[in-house]
Motif scaffolding. Structure first.
Motif, PDB file in Angstrom:
ATOM      1  N   LEU A 212       0.840  -1.186   0.000  1.00 17.66           N
ATOM      2  CA  LEU A 212       0.000   0.000   0.000  1.00 17.66           C
ATOM      3  C   LEU A 212       0.882   1.245   0.000  1.00 17.66           C
ATOM      4  O   LEU A 212       1.876   1.309   0.748  1.00 17.66           O
ATOM      5  N   LEU A 213       0.514   2.232  -0.809  1.00 18.09           N
ATOM      6  CA  LEU A 213       1.314   3.450  -0.968  1.00 18.09           C
ATOM      7  C   LEU A 213       0.470   4.673  -0.648  1.00 18.09           C
ATOM      8  O   LEU A 213      -0.590   4.876  -1.248  1.00 18.09           O
ATOM      9  N   PHE A 214       0.942   5.492   0.278  1.00 19.54           N
ATOM     10  CA  PHE A 214       0.206   6.694   0.676  1.00 19.54           C
ATOM     11  C   PHE A 214       1.157   7.652   1.380  1.00 19.54           C
ATOM     12  O   PHE A 214       2.300   7.300   1.679  1.00 19.54           O
ATOM     13  N   GLY A 215       0.693   8.860   1.641  1.00 15.86           N
ATOM     14  CA  GLY A 215       1.560   9.797   2.351  1.00 15.86           C
ATOM     15  C   GLY A 215       0.798  11.013   2.831  1.00 15.86           C
ATOM     16  O   GLY A 215      -0.266  11.345   2.304  1.00 15.86           O
ATOM     17  N   GLY A 216       1.346  11.679   3.830  1.00 14.16           N
ATOM     18  CA  GLY A 216       0.781  12.910   4.358  1.00 14.16           C
ATOM     19  C   GLY A 216       1.677  14.071   3.985  1.00 14.16           C
ATOM     20  O   GLY A 216       2.777  14.213   4.561  1.00 14.16           O
ATOM     21  N   PRO A 217       1.291  14.922   3.032  1.00 21.14           N
ATOM     22  CA  PRO A 217       2.160  16.013   2.571  1.00 21.14           C
ATOM     23  C   PRO A 217       2.628  16.945   3.681  1.00 21.14           C
ATOM     24  O   PRO A 217       3.798  17.343   3.698  1.00 21.14           O
ATOM     25  N   ALA A 218       1.742  17.285   4.633  1.00 21.75           N
ATOM     26  CA  ALA A 218       2.145  18.212   5.698  1.00 21.75           C
ATOM     27  C   ALA A 218       3.092  17.552   6.700  1.00 21.75           C
ATOM     28  O   ALA A 218       4.221  18.027   6.900  1.00 21.75           O
ATOM     29  N   PRO A 219       2.697  16.452   7.360  1.00 21.82           N
ATOM     30  CA  PRO A 219       3.641  15.825   8.293  1.00 21.82           C
ATOM     31  C   PRO A 219       4.876  15.290   7.597  1.00 21.82           C
ATOM     32  O   PRO A 219       5.992  15.347   8.145  1.00 21.82           O
ATOM     33  N   GLY A 220       4.703  14.810   6.369  1.00 21.05           N
ATOM     34  CA  GLY A 220       5.865  14.328   5.621  1.00 21.05           C
ATOM     35  C   GLY A 220       6.821  15.448   5.283  1.00 21.05           C
ATOM     36  O   GLY A 220       8.043  15.295   5.374  1.00 21.05           O
ATOM     37  N   ASP A 255      10.636   2.316   9.549  1.00 18.84           N
ATOM     38  CA  ASP A 255      10.874   3.173  10.702  1.00 18.84           C
ATOM     39  C   ASP A 255      11.514   4.465  10.180  1.00 18.84           C
ATOM     40  O   ASP A 255      12.656   4.458   9.711  1.00 18.84           O
ATOM     41  N   ILE A 256      10.777   5.556  10.237  1.00 14.87           N
ATOM     42  CA  ILE A 256      11.233   6.819   9.644  1.00 14.87           C
ATOM     43  C   ILE A 256      12.490   7.335  10.337  1.00 14.87           C
ATOM     44  O   ILE A 256      13.424   7.816   9.684  1.00 14.87           O
ATOM     45  N   ALA A 257      12.534   7.231  11.644  1.00 10.43           N
ATOM     46  CA  ALA A 257      13.712   7.687  12.384  1.00 10.43           C
ATOM     47  C   ALA A 257      14.945   6.873  11.997  1.00 10.43           C
ATOM     48  O   ALA A 257      16.052   7.417  11.876  1.00 10.43           O
ATOM     49  N   ALA A 258      14.762   5.578  11.801  1.00 14.70           N
ATOM     50  CA  ALA A 258      15.890   4.713  11.430  1.00 14.70           C
ATOM     51  C   ALA A 258      16.462   5.120  10.074  1.00 14.70           C
ATOM     52  O   ALA A 258      17.688   5.106   9.870  1.00 14.70           O
ATOM     53  N   PHE A 259      15.595   5.515   9.147  1.00  8.38           N
ATOM     54  CA  PHE A 259      16.102   5.922   7.837  1.00  8.38           C
ATOM     55  C   PHE A 259      16.750   7.297   7.877  1.00  8.38           C
ATOM     56  O   PHE A 259      17.681   7.573   7.110  1.00  8.38           O
ATOM     57  N   ALA A 260      16.284   8.160   8.759  1.00  8.77           N
ATOM     58  CA  ALA A 260      16.980   9.429   8.949  1.00  8.77           C
ATOM     59  C   ALA A 260      18.392   9.166   9.480  1.00  8.77           C
ATOM     60  O   ALA A 260      19.364   9.793   9.039  1.00  8.77           O
ATOM     61  N   GLU A 261      18.498   8.222  10.401  1.00  7.90           N
ATOM     62  CA  GLU A 261      19.808   7.856  10.944  1.00  7.90           C
ATOM     63  C   GLU A 261      20.698   7.262   9.847  1.00  7.90           C
ATOM     64  O   GLU A 261      21.903   7.540   9.795  1.00  7.90           O
ATOM     65  N   LEU A 262      20.117   6.443   8.983  1.00 10.35           N
ATOM     66  CA  LEU A 262      20.895   5.800   7.927  1.00 10.35           C
ATOM     67  C   LEU A 262      21.444   6.828   6.941  1.00 10.35           C
ATOM     68  O   LEU A 262      22.613   6.769   6.546  1.00 10.35           O
ATOM     69  N   HIS A 263      20.613   7.776   6.544  1.00  7.15           N
ATOM     70  CA  HIS A 263      21.023   8.756   5.536  1.00  7.15           C
ATOM     71  C   HIS A 263      21.823   9.919   6.124  1.00  7.15           C
ATOM     72  O   HIS A 263      22.699  10.470   5.460  1.00  7.15           O
ATOM     73  N   HIS A 271      10.186  12.588  13.228  1.00  9.93           N
ATOM     74  CA  HIS A 271      10.320  11.211  12.762  1.00  9.93           C
ATOM     75  C   HIS A 271       9.752  10.234  13.781  1.00  9.93           C
ATOM     76  O   HIS A 271       9.005   9.305  13.430  1.00  9.93           O
ATOM     77  N   HIS A 272      10.094  10.439  15.041  1.00  6.03           N
ATOM     78  CA  HIS A 272       9.608   9.552  16.102  1.00  6.03           C
ATOM     79  C   HIS A 272       8.102   9.720  16.315  1.00  6.03           C
ATOM     80  O   HIS A 272       7.393   8.742  16.570  1.00  6.03           O
ATOM     81  N   ALA A 273       7.623  10.948  16.186  1.00  2.21           N
ATOM     82  CA  ALA A 273       6.190  11.200  16.353  1.00  2.21           C
ATOM     83  C   ALA A 273       5.388  10.495  15.265  1.00  2.21           C
ATOM     84  O   ALA A 273       4.324   9.911  15.531  1.00  2.21           O
ATOM     85  N   LEU A 274       5.895  10.508  14.032  1.00  5.14           N
ATOM     86  CA  LEU A 274       5.201   9.830  12.946  1.00  5.14           C
ATOM     87  C   LEU A 274       5.228   8.320  13.138  1.00  5.14           C
ATOM     88  O   LEU A 274       4.240   7.622  12.849  1.00  5.14           O
ATOM     89  N   ASN A 275       6.355   7.794  13.606  1.00  4.42           N
ATOM     90  CA  ASN A 275       6.419   6.356  13.901  1.00  4.42           C
ATOM     91  C   ASN A 275       5.335   5.959  14.899  1.00  4.42           C
ATOM     92  O   ASN A 275       4.655   4.941  14.735  1.00  4.42           O
ATOM     93  N   GLU A 276       5.184   6.745  15.936  1.00  4.91           N
ATOM     94  CA  GLU A 276       4.186   6.448  16.961  1.00  4.91           C
ATOM     95  C   GLU A 276       2.778   6.525  16.378  1.00  4.91           C
ATOM     96  O   GLU A 276       1.931   5.664  16.649  1.00  4.91           O
TER      97      GLU A 276
END
Length: 287
Positions: A212-220, A255-263, A271-276
């Motif tokens: 499934l593919l989706f996204g939130g333009p504002a929080p994203g 995990d959005i935070a994990a990918f921020a850490e990777l890049h 990032h953590h708020a969106l994960n939650e």
């Protein structure tokens, strides 16, 4: 592969054209990102790939009054390439189909893609021929732009994967998750990829799995403001639903935070708020 999504893709494309038309004067960085995106899109279409989604992160965010650097991602597919990888490990569907991101970071325009080595390490893949075919196709697409593979330093098996289990079947879980996502007023639905059906059309058999593919333009946009490269993996959000070994279904997402850490070697509160938020939302939908 995605015939049922044609109307949604047309609508999304029209939305993007309207957003682009409304920008009177593009910055040099935006122009560079648009140019590389156009080159990639042309090659992808000429090569006969199916474009699943073309997402302009920055302009979608701007429409919600959120500023972030220019960032545009292309998601495109080839069932003949994906099927052998999915047979190796169905969880690799979280990093399929192909993805290439054109973005601006620290004053310069860049292009990054998810390469075969990334898939191999993250999902423990062993089908060398399938991985080589995957990279050959990517090289064909990116040959006319200066592109690099996503970083793998620090990457491990199952890195940055959040996993949920449900007693719901795959079809039931997909229906519930889709309804939940579509019911959120700050979220855009980009479509789905039915891997098993696409593989079957290509003469292959893989376990039942739907992306499934989706996204939130504002929080994203907030999450990408200082971390635009995560638009490759974390936005749009990808939710893989596949059949569990003992019945029911398994749902995995990034995990959005994990990918921020990777890049970037660091993550931030959004990032953590969106994960939650995502974990709580999906958990409820799978009850």
């Amino acid at each position: 592969m995605l015939k049922t999504l044609s109307l949604e893709r047309v609508a999304a494309g029209a939305m993007m054209m309207a957003l682009i038309t409304n920008v009177a004067t593009a910055s040099p960085q935006q122009t560079a990102v648009d140019d590389s995106h156009a080159v990639l899109e042309s090659v992808i279409e000429t090569a006969g790939f199916d474009i699943v989604a073309s997402i302009d992160h920055a302009r979608l965010a701007a429409a919600e009054s959120v500023e972030m650097p220019p960032s545009r991602v292309l998601i495109f597919s080839d069932a003949d390439v994906s099927a052998p990888i999915l047979r190796d490990n169905i969880r690799a569907g979280l990093d399929l189909p192909f993805r290439v991101l054109s973005y601006a970071d620290k004053g310069s325009a860049k292009v990054v893609y998810t390469g075969a080595e990334f898939l191999q390490v993250r999902h423990g893949l062993t089908n060398t021929a399938a991985l080589e075919d995957f990279d050959d196709k990517l090289n064909e697409v990116t040959k006319n732009v200066s592109a690099i593979a996503a970083p793998i330093e620090g990457l491990t098996r199952n890195y940055g994967i959040i996993e949920l289990e449900s007693k719901l079947s795959v079809s039931e879980a997909v229906a519930s998750l889709t309804k939940t996502v579509r019911g959120q007023d700050d979220t855009i639905w980009f479509g789905e990829v039915r891997f098993s059906e696409a593989a079957s059309e290509a003469g292959e058999q893989v376990p039942e799995a739907v992306l499934l593919l989706f996204g939130g333009p504002a929080p994203g946009g907030v999450a990408m403001a200082d971390f635009p490269a995560i638009g490759l993996d974390a936005f749009c959000q990808k939710l893989l639903v596949y059949a569990g070994d003992n019945g029911g279904s398994v749902v995995i997402f990034n995990d959005i935070a994990a990918f921020a850490e990777l890049h970037y070697g660091a993550s931030a509160k959004p990032h953590h708020a969106l994960n939650e938020r995502l974990t709580a939302t999906f958990t409820q939908a799978l009850q």
